[in-house]
Design an enzyme around this catalytic site. Structure first.
Site, PDB file in Angstrom:
ATOM      1  N   SER A 137       4.832   5.781   2.694  1.00 28.42           N
ATOM      2  CA  SER A 137       4.049   6.849   1.964  1.00 28.42           C
ATOM      3  C   SER A 137       4.176   8.184   2.677  1.00 28.42           C
ATOM      4  O   SER A 137       4.960   8.365   3.363  1.00 28.42           O
ATOM      5  CB  SER A 137       2.403   6.713   2.500  1.00 28.42           C
ATOM      6  OG  SER A 137       1.678   7.814   2.134  1.00 28.42           O
ATOM      7  N   TYR A 150      -3.563   5.926   9.623  1.00 28.08           N
ATOM      8  CA  TYR A 150      -3.000   5.695   8.505  1.00 28.08           C
ATOM      9  C   TYR A 150      -1.591   6.620   8.589  1.00 28.08           C
ATOM     10  O   TYR A 150      -0.457   5.870   8.405  1.00 28.08           O
ATOM     11  CB  TYR A 150      -3.627   6.054   7.157  1.00 28.08           C
ATOM     12  CG  TYR A 150      -2.864   5.797   6.029  1.00 28.08           C
ATOM     13  CD1 TYR A 150      -2.792   4.398   5.504  1.00 28.08           C
ATOM     14  CD2 TYR A 150      -2.349   6.692   5.325  1.00 28.08           C
ATOM     15  CE1 TYR A 150      -1.968   4.034   4.151  1.00 28.08           C
ATOM     16  CE2 TYR A 150      -1.641   6.637   4.295  1.00 28.08           C
ATOM     17  CZ  TYR A 150      -1.407   5.302   3.452  1.00 28.08           C
ATOM     18  OH  TYR A 150      -0.798   5.119   2.444  1.00 28.08           O
TER      19      TYR A 150
END
Length: 253
Positions: A137, A150
């Site tokens: 990501s 995350y």
């Protein structure tokens, strides 16, 4: 691009980015094992194409990953293409973060990639061709506010890719990461609904808010990520190794 005769495995292959990648690999001739927790969903997807093969597997459970990938390799041959896509994206301000939630994120997003790659590599011989691609990501490259677990997990994925690319340097297996921004998937839909409820705005306004996280202020589509993965799996990318490919509508770092 011809992957006929090759076995590919895509974790989280029943929805979103993973499903898009699995479909593309199957269209290119690969026999594709799609994994996930929801077997019924995987079975429905597999009805689309005889080269899609469902496998119920939890990436945060070691036995599930090792036994599942070994069984898939027994059925369809060594895992020449492995796309570690399964992950969860859940936000929490740092002061409210719990150790249990932190560990859950790490178990899925980082441990899951470690286990998947290690089990897939175990099916390959020393001279075998292979492509190992992790879906990280933009949060693996920069900090993401209110999503510390995350962010840390996705940074870890890129570190894993860097280390593996060095360890296997000179062989026929490459390791790369793809780092998308906000992609129009069920995850973004759920996040938009949560933001809308929390902030008292419409879901369309919440989607626009998420889209502003991409440099071009537009939600990405799954085919954009799929295209990058397919290139990394091609012979044209044989010298691309240990890289983090950004897909976010502009320069992130």
């Amino acid at each position: 691009m011809d992957h006929a005769g090759r076995h590919a495995l895509v974790t989280g292959g029943g929805t979103g980015i993973g499903l898009s990648i699995a479909r593309a690999l199957a269209s290119a001739g690969a026999e594709v094992t799609i994994t996930g927790r929801n077997l019924a969903r995987l079975q429905r997807v597999a009805e689309e194409n005889p080269r899609l093969h469902p496998l119920q597997m939890n990436v945060d459970e070691e036995a599930s990953v090792r036994d599942g990938i070994a069984a898939a390799a027994e059925a369809r041959g060594p895992v020449a293409i492995c796309v570690a896509n399964a992950g969860i994206a859940e936000a929490a301000p740092f002061r409210q973060e719990t150790l249990a939630h932190w560990r859950q994120i790490m178990a899925t997003n980082l441990d899951g990639v470690f286990l998947t790659f290690q089990a897939a590599l175990a099916t390959l011989g020393r001279e075998d061709w292979g492509r190992m691609v992790a879906i990280s990501s933009i949060a693996g490259l920069v900090g993401l506010k209110n999503a510390i677990a995350y962010t840390a997990s996705k940074h870890g994925v890129i570190g894993l890719v860097h280390g593996l690319s060095e360890e296997y340097m000179g062989g026929r297996v490459t390791f790369n990461a793809v780092c998308p921004g906000y992609v129009e998937t069920p995850i973004v839909e759920r996040n938009a609904a949560e933001i809308a409820a929390r902030q008292g705005i419409t879901e369309e306004e919440a989607r626009a808010y998420l889209a502003r996280g991409n440099r071009h202020k537009t939600l990405l589509q799954t085919d954009e990520v799929t295209g990058a993965v397919m290139w990394l799996c091609s012979d044209a990318a044989r010298s691309v190794n240990g890289q983090s490919i950004q897909i976010a509508g502009g320069q992130v770092t």
